[in-house]
Scaffold this motif. Sequence first.
Motif, short mmCIF file in Angstrom:
data_model
loop_
_atom_site.label_atom_id
_atom_site.label_comp_id
_atom_site.label_asym_id
_atom_site.label_seq_id
_atom_site.Cartn_x
_atom_site.Cartn_y
_atom_site.Cartn_z
N LEU A 96 16.83 7.94 22.51
CA LEU A 96 15.38 7.79 22.50
C LEU A 96 14.94 6.70 21.53
N GLY A 97 15.65 6.56 20.42
CA GLY A 97 15.31 5.52 19.46
C GLY A 97 15.51 4.13 20.00
N SER A 98 16.50 3.95 20.87
CA SER A 98 16.73 2.62 21.44
C SER A 98 15.85 2.34 22.66
N ASN A 99 15.22 3.36 23.23
CA ASN A 99 14.39 3.18 24.43
C ASN A 99 12.95 3.64 24.23
N TRP A 100 12.46 3.72 23.01
CA TRP A 100 11.16 4.30 22.74
C TRP A 100 10.01 3.50 23.36
N LYS A 101 10.18 2.19 23.55
CA LYS A 101 9.09 1.36 24.08
C LYS A 101 8.76 1.71 25.53
N ARG A 102 9.67 2.36 26.22
CA ARG A 102 9.45 2.72 27.62
C ARG A 102 8.50 3.90 27.79
N PHE A 103 8.36 4.75 26.77
CA PHE A 103 7.57 5.97 26.96
C PHE A 103 6.63 6.30 25.80
N ALA A 104 6.74 5.61 24.67
CA ALA A 104 5.93 5.96 23.50
C ALA A 104 5.19 4.73 22.98
N THR A 105 4.14 4.98 22.22
CA THR A 105 3.37 3.88 21.64
C THR A 105 3.92 3.46 20.27
N GLN A 106 4.72 4.31 19.65
CA GLN A 106 5.34 3.97 18.37
C GLN A 106 6.72 4.60 18.29
N ASN A 107 7.55 4.06 17.41
CA ASN A 107 8.92 4.55 17.28
C ASN A 107 8.94 5.75 16.33
N TYR A 108 9.09 6.94 16.90
CA TYR A 108 9.16 8.16 16.12
C TYR A 108 10.59 8.49 15.69
N PHE A 109 11.56 7.79 16.21
CA PHE A 109 12.96 8.21 16.11
C PHE A 109 13.68 7.42 15.03
N ASP A 110 13.59 7.90 13.79
CA ASP A 110 14.27 7.25 12.67
C ASP A 110 15.75 7.60 12.66
N SER A 111 16.49 6.95 11.81
CA SER A 111 17.95 7.16 11.77
C SER A 111 18.32 8.54 11.25
N HIS A 112 17.43 9.19 10.51
CA HIS A 112 17.71 10.53 9.99
C HIS A 112 17.36 11.63 10.99
N GLY A 113 16.58 11.33 12.00
CA GLY A 113 16.24 12.30 13.02
C GLY A 113 15.24 13.35 12.59
N ILE A 114 14.37 13.04 11.64
CA ILE A 114 13.41 14.00 11.13
C ILE A 114 12.44 14.43 12.22
N PHE A 115 11.90 13.47 12.94
CA PHE A 115 10.93 13.78 13.98
C PHE A 115 11.54 14.66 15.07
N LEU A 116 12.70 14.27 15.55
CA LEU A 116 13.34 15.04 16.61
C LEU A 116 13.76 16.42 16.12
N SER A 117 14.16 16.52 14.87
CA SER A 117 14.50 17.83 14.31
C SER A 117 13.28 18.74 14.28
N ALA A 118 12.15 18.19 13.92
CA ALA A 118 10.94 19.00 13.81
C ALA A 118 10.37 19.39 15.17
N LEU A 119 10.40 18.46 16.12
CA LEU A 119 9.73 18.73 17.40
C LEU A 119 10.67 19.07 18.55
N TRP A 120 11.95 18.93 18.36
CA TRP A 120 12.90 19.30 19.41
C TRP A 120 13.79 20.45 18.95
N SER A 121 14.53 20.23 17.88
CA SER A 121 15.49 21.24 17.43
C SER A 121 14.81 22.46 16.83
N GLY A 122 13.73 22.27 16.10
CA GLY A 122 13.04 23.40 15.49
C GLY A 122 12.56 24.43 16.50
N PRO A 123 11.80 24.02 17.53
CA PRO A 123 11.39 25.00 18.54
C PRO A 123 12.56 25.61 19.31
N LEU A 124 13.61 24.82 19.57
CA LEU A 124 14.77 25.38 20.27
C LEU A 124 15.46 26.44 19.43
#
Length: 154
Positions: A96-124
């Motif tokens: 997602l970090g390498s393809n973020w321009k296709r679906f998002a207005t800004q790059n939420y996907f940092d190298s540490h994965g904080i955003f994805l951890s909070a909004l993907w892994s946390g709810p799972l």
Amino acid sequence: MEELRSAAEAHMDQVADLVQKLSAELRTGLRPAFDNFIGFFHAIDWKEPWLMGLMAFHFVLLVVAISSRKNLNFQMYLFLLALAGVYFAENLNRVLGSNWKRFATQNYFDSHGIFLSALWSGPLLFIAIIILVSQQMSSCSPFSFSFFSTLLSG
């Protein structure tokens, strides 16, 4: 004897320093953590379609997990699916970090994965915990005890 006394005093000085640092952090309270959370919350554009889809996905998965609590086999597949999603989060973050321009207005996907951890892994993980607690509660019901006692006796 003097060496032991100086070592004990040095240790007591270290403990006193640690207690002083801890009390200083406790005096600041939870305000810095709350401010960081609010900053994180406001930095996200919640009206992006993919984020709304992600939240809808988690909501539907939660409803399915709760409504299927009596079906043990389905619950185990759902549990493993949720944990597999958490396991592959790092790879997902990289893609997602390498393809973020296709679906998002800004790059939420940092190298540490904080955003994805909070909004993907946390709810799972939350859904997986709900499934686990549900199965633990159902295994402690009177029916399951009578079922196991029947198996053991004969």
